[in-house]
Design a protein around this motif. Structure first.
Motif, PDB file in Angstrom:
ATOM      1  N   ILE A 116     -10.213  -3.836   9.231  1.00 23.30           N
ATOM      2  CA  ILE A 116     -10.618  -2.451   9.045  1.00 23.30           C
ATOM      3  C   ILE A 116     -10.012  -1.949   7.737  1.00 23.30           C
ATOM      4  O   ILE A 116      -8.855  -2.240   7.422  1.00 23.30           O
ATOM      5  CB  ILE A 116     -10.184  -1.560  10.239  1.00 23.30           C
ATOM      6  CG1 ILE A 116     -10.693  -0.124  10.088  1.00 23.30           C
ATOM      7  CG2 ILE A 116      -8.678  -1.581  10.430  1.00 23.30           C
ATOM      8  CD1 ILE A 116     -12.160   0.061  10.320  1.00 23.30           C
ATOM      9  N   ARG A 117     -10.812  -1.228   6.989  1.00 22.06           N
ATOM     10  CA  ARG A 117     -10.344  -0.645   5.736  1.00 22.06           C
ATOM     11  C   ARG A 117      -9.347   0.478   6.030  1.00 22.06           C
ATOM     12  O   ARG A 117      -9.484   1.198   7.028  1.00 22.06           O
ATOM     13  CB  ARG A 117     -11.548  -0.090   4.980  1.00 22.06           C
ATOM     14  CG  ARG A 117     -11.309   0.271   3.528  1.00 22.06           C
ATOM     15  CD  ARG A 117     -12.611   0.758   2.945  1.00 22.06           C
ATOM     16  NE  ARG A 117     -12.519   1.140   1.564  1.00 22.06           N
ATOM     17  CZ  ARG A 117     -13.312   2.043   0.990  1.00 22.06           C
ATOM     18  NH1 ARG A 117     -14.244   2.659   1.729  1.00 22.06           N
ATOM     19  NH2 ARG A 117     -13.177   2.339  -0.277  1.00 22.06           N
ATOM     20  N   VAL A 118      -8.344   0.607   5.165  1.00 22.45           N
ATOM     21  CA  VAL A 118      -7.351   1.665   5.317  1.00 22.45           C
ATOM     22  C   VAL A 118      -7.342   2.520   4.060  1.00 22.45           C
ATOM     23  O   VAL A 118      -7.747   2.074   2.987  1.00 22.45           O
ATOM     24  CB  VAL A 118      -5.936   1.096   5.564  1.00 22.45           C
ATOM     25  CG1 VAL A 118      -5.883   0.347   6.884  1.00 22.45           C
ATOM     26  CG2 VAL A 118      -5.485   0.205   4.417  1.00 22.45           C
ATOM     27  N   TYR A 119      -6.886   3.763   4.205  1.00 21.50           N
ATOM     28  CA  TYR A 119      -6.685   4.569   3.000  1.00 21.50           C
ATOM     29  C   TYR A 119      -5.231   4.963   2.866  1.00 21.50           C
ATOM     30  O   TYR A 119      -4.461   4.945   3.826  1.00 21.50           O
ATOM     31  CB  TYR A 119      -7.621   5.766   2.948  1.00 21.50           C
ATOM     32  CG  TYR A 119      -7.474   6.836   4.000  1.00 21.50           C
ATOM     33  CD1 TYR A 119      -6.458   7.772   3.950  1.00 21.50           C
ATOM     34  CD2 TYR A 119      -8.415   6.951   5.034  1.00 21.50           C
ATOM     35  CE1 TYR A 119      -6.352   8.789   4.893  1.00 21.50           C
ATOM     36  CE2 TYR A 119      -8.320   7.965   5.984  1.00 21.50           C
ATOM     37  CZ  TYR A 119      -7.287   8.873   5.902  1.00 21.50           C
ATOM     38  OH  TYR A 119      -7.186   9.867   6.838  1.00 21.50           O
ATOM     39  N   GLN A 120      -4.860   5.308   1.634  1.00 25.35           N
ATOM     40  CA  GLN A 120      -3.476   5.607   1.304  1.00 25.35           C
ATOM     41  C   GLN A 120      -3.354   7.044   0.810  1.00 25.35           C
ATOM     42  O   GLN A 120      -4.143   7.495  -0.022  1.00 25.35           O
ATOM     43  CB  GLN A 120      -2.993   4.651   0.196  1.00 25.35           C
ATOM     44  CG  GLN A 120      -1.590   4.920  -0.307  1.00 25.35           C
ATOM     45  CD  GLN A 120      -0.536   4.611   0.751  1.00 25.35           C
ATOM     46  OE1 GLN A 120      -0.681   3.697   1.540  1.00 25.35           O
ATOM     47  NE2 GLN A 120       0.524   5.396   0.763  1.00 25.35           N
ATOM     48  N   TRP A 121      -2.366   7.756   1.331  1.00 25.46           N
ATOM     49  CA  TRP A 121      -2.091   9.115   0.879  1.00 25.46           C
ATOM     50  C   TRP A 121      -1.555   9.123  -0.546  1.00 25.46           C
ATOM     51  O   TRP A 121      -0.757   8.255  -0.928  1.00 25.46           O
ATOM     52  CB  TRP A 121      -1.061   9.772   1.787  1.00 25.46           C
ATOM     53  CG  TRP A 121      -1.653  10.595   2.875  1.00 25.46           C
ATOM     54  CD1 TRP A 121      -1.944  10.196   4.154  1.00 25.46           C
ATOM     55  CD2 TRP A 121      -2.037  11.971   2.794  1.00 25.46           C
ATOM     56  NE1 TRP A 121      -2.483  11.242   4.870  1.00 25.46           N
ATOM     57  CE2 TRP A 121      -2.548  12.344   4.051  1.00 25.46           C
ATOM     58  CE3 TRP A 121      -1.994  12.924   1.765  1.00 25.46           C
ATOM     59  CZ2 TRP A 121      -3.012  13.622   4.328  1.00 25.46           C
ATOM     60  CZ3 TRP A 121      -2.461  14.191   2.036  1.00 25.46           C
ATOM     61  CH2 TRP A 121      -2.959  14.536   3.301  1.00 25.46           C
ATOM     62  N   ILE A 122      -1.946  10.134  -1.318  1.00 26.54           N
ATOM     63  CA  ILE A 122      -1.328  10.409  -2.613  1.00 26.54           C
ATOM     64  C   ILE A 122      -0.956  11.886  -2.654  1.00 26.54           C
ATOM     65  O   ILE A 122      -1.625  12.723  -2.057  1.00 26.54           O
ATOM     66  CB  ILE A 122      -2.251  10.052  -3.800  1.00 26.54           C
ATOM     67  CG1 ILE A 122      -3.610  10.766  -3.686  1.00 26.54           C
ATOM     68  CG2 ILE A 122      -2.430   8.547  -3.912  1.00 26.54           C
ATOM     69  CD1 ILE A 122      -4.497  10.600  -4.910  1.00 26.54           C
TER      70      ILE A 122
END
Length: 384
Positions: A116-122
């Motif tokens: 599963i693709r994940v996203y990263q906080w900025i």
């Protein structure tokens, strides 16, 4: 027949509550029942549910336990009760998978995907320096990012506030290009009129979605906001059951739902919410700025939900100065990210092994996390 013999709760940095349930055959399951900033309140709810309904019971009757915890009380729903149920539910699934020697997703029908693709906080609560941080995360292999849209914002604010939000997204888009997705979180900070203005203004930079454009108590405004943009609308982190999601699915304005596996009744309930969303052509992107047990639970549901789009995770998020996701795992490699994806774990239960000694050690520390109370220049309370 195995039965539940004991449970323990551990409040640990940075702001997490972990639940350990043990059965007569020695099987241990872990859950993460917490409302960020309300850990003591949820602890009391977990104790009440465990002592009233679960001690001495067969742990494998998960659906019946869920129904009993939810419907056994006259007053239902809400963040505290549903988060308590969620953590208990996670631990019961962990136990069942371990007893049967299978990952939870195998017990829910088997995987619909391998990863599963994940996203990263900025950026932080008040977003700044996001372009440089975005470049760093993309260089680390992430293909999707998320940032806050604004800091405090008035019910009707000035053009400069809108321009600042637009410029931040513009800078990130210029820094990472068009092949990287960037979600923009309104965080429920934004009133209906400002949400309409912001959505329209952000449109040229094509966010992956705008998240929680208004508070859930104002979900009736979502159709009006949707009229002002083609950007996908996401919401759901402060919605706690399939009944909370029913109305937004029926009105057709939300494109991505974000139930939280530690707030919305756990694996049992979120799997049902995901199936409801699939029937309305709505994607699933579980909310998870929390710890490793919550993330593992999310990934198990992502694995077997055909409409799962992407997974939030809290590695290096701005809340985690005093502890991070991988710190509590005996084998941190289970959450190694490869080109912006995490592989679905195939170990029994939730697929992770908690470092229990570390949990016990960290639980000796004082944890007193509460979100800040923001105020407008006139002294009135602002949405955080």
């Amino acid at each position: 027949m195995s039965y539940i013999t004991d449970y323990e709760l551990f409040e640990v940095p940075p702001r997490w509550l972990m639940l350990r349930i043990e059965t007569a055959d020695g099987t241990v399951g872990w859950g993460e029942p917490v409302v960020e900033g309300r850990a003591h309140t949820v602890r009391a709810a977990v104790e009440e549910l465990m002592d009233t309904y679960l001690l001495g019971e067969n742990p494998t009757r998960i659906e019946d336990h869920w129904q009993t915890m939810y419907r056994g009380g006259f007053y239902r729903g809400g963040p505290v009760l549903m988060s308590a149920i969620a953590g208990i539910d996670q631990a019961l699934w962990d136990i069942k998978g371990k007893q049967l020697g299978a990952p939870v997703h195998e017990l829910l029908g088997g995987p619909a995907r391998d990863r599963i693709r994940v996203y990263q906080w900025i950026g932080g609560d008040r977003p700044s320096e996001v372009a440089e941080e975005a470049e760093t995360k993309v260089e680390a292999g992430f293909t999707a990012l998320k940032m806050n849209a604004t800091a405090e914002i008035e019910r009707v604010d000035d053009p400069a506030t809108v321009d600042a939000a637009v410029n931040r997204l513009h800078e990130v888009r210029d820094a990472v290009g068009d092949e990287i997705d960037v979600g923009v979180d309104f965080h429920g900070r934004v009133s209906k009129p400002m949400a309409k203005r912001l959505a329209e203004a952000l449109e040229p930079y094509e966010p992956m979605f705008i998240e929680e454009p208004v508070l859930p108590e104002h979900n009736d405004a979502l159709p009006q906001i949707a009229e002002h943009t083609t950007i996908p609308i996401a919401t759901g982190e402060r919605m706690y059951s399939r009944w909370d999601f029913k109305e937004i699915l029926e009105d057709g304005t939300v494109d991505v739902i974000q139930p939280d596996l530690s707030h919305a009744g756990g694996i049992t309930e979120v799997k049902k919410i995901a199936a409801m969303a699939e029937a309305y052509d709505v994607a699933l992107a579980p909310h998870c700025p929390l710890g490793p047990i919550a993330l593992a639970s999310c990934v198990q549901v992502d694995a077997c939900s055909p409409n799962a789009l992407i997974q939030e995770q809290s590695l290096n998020i701005h809340y985690n100065d005093t502890g991070d996701v991988l710190d509590y795992l005996a084998d941190p490699s289970v959450f190694e990210y490869d080109n912006g994806y995490v592989t679905i774990p195939d170990n029994p239960g939730l697929g992770i092994e908690i470092n229990e000694d570390y949990v016990r050690d960290q639980s000796e520390k004082t944890v007193n996390w509460h979100n800040p109370v923001w105020r407008h220049p006139d002294g009135s309370v602002a949405e955080w």
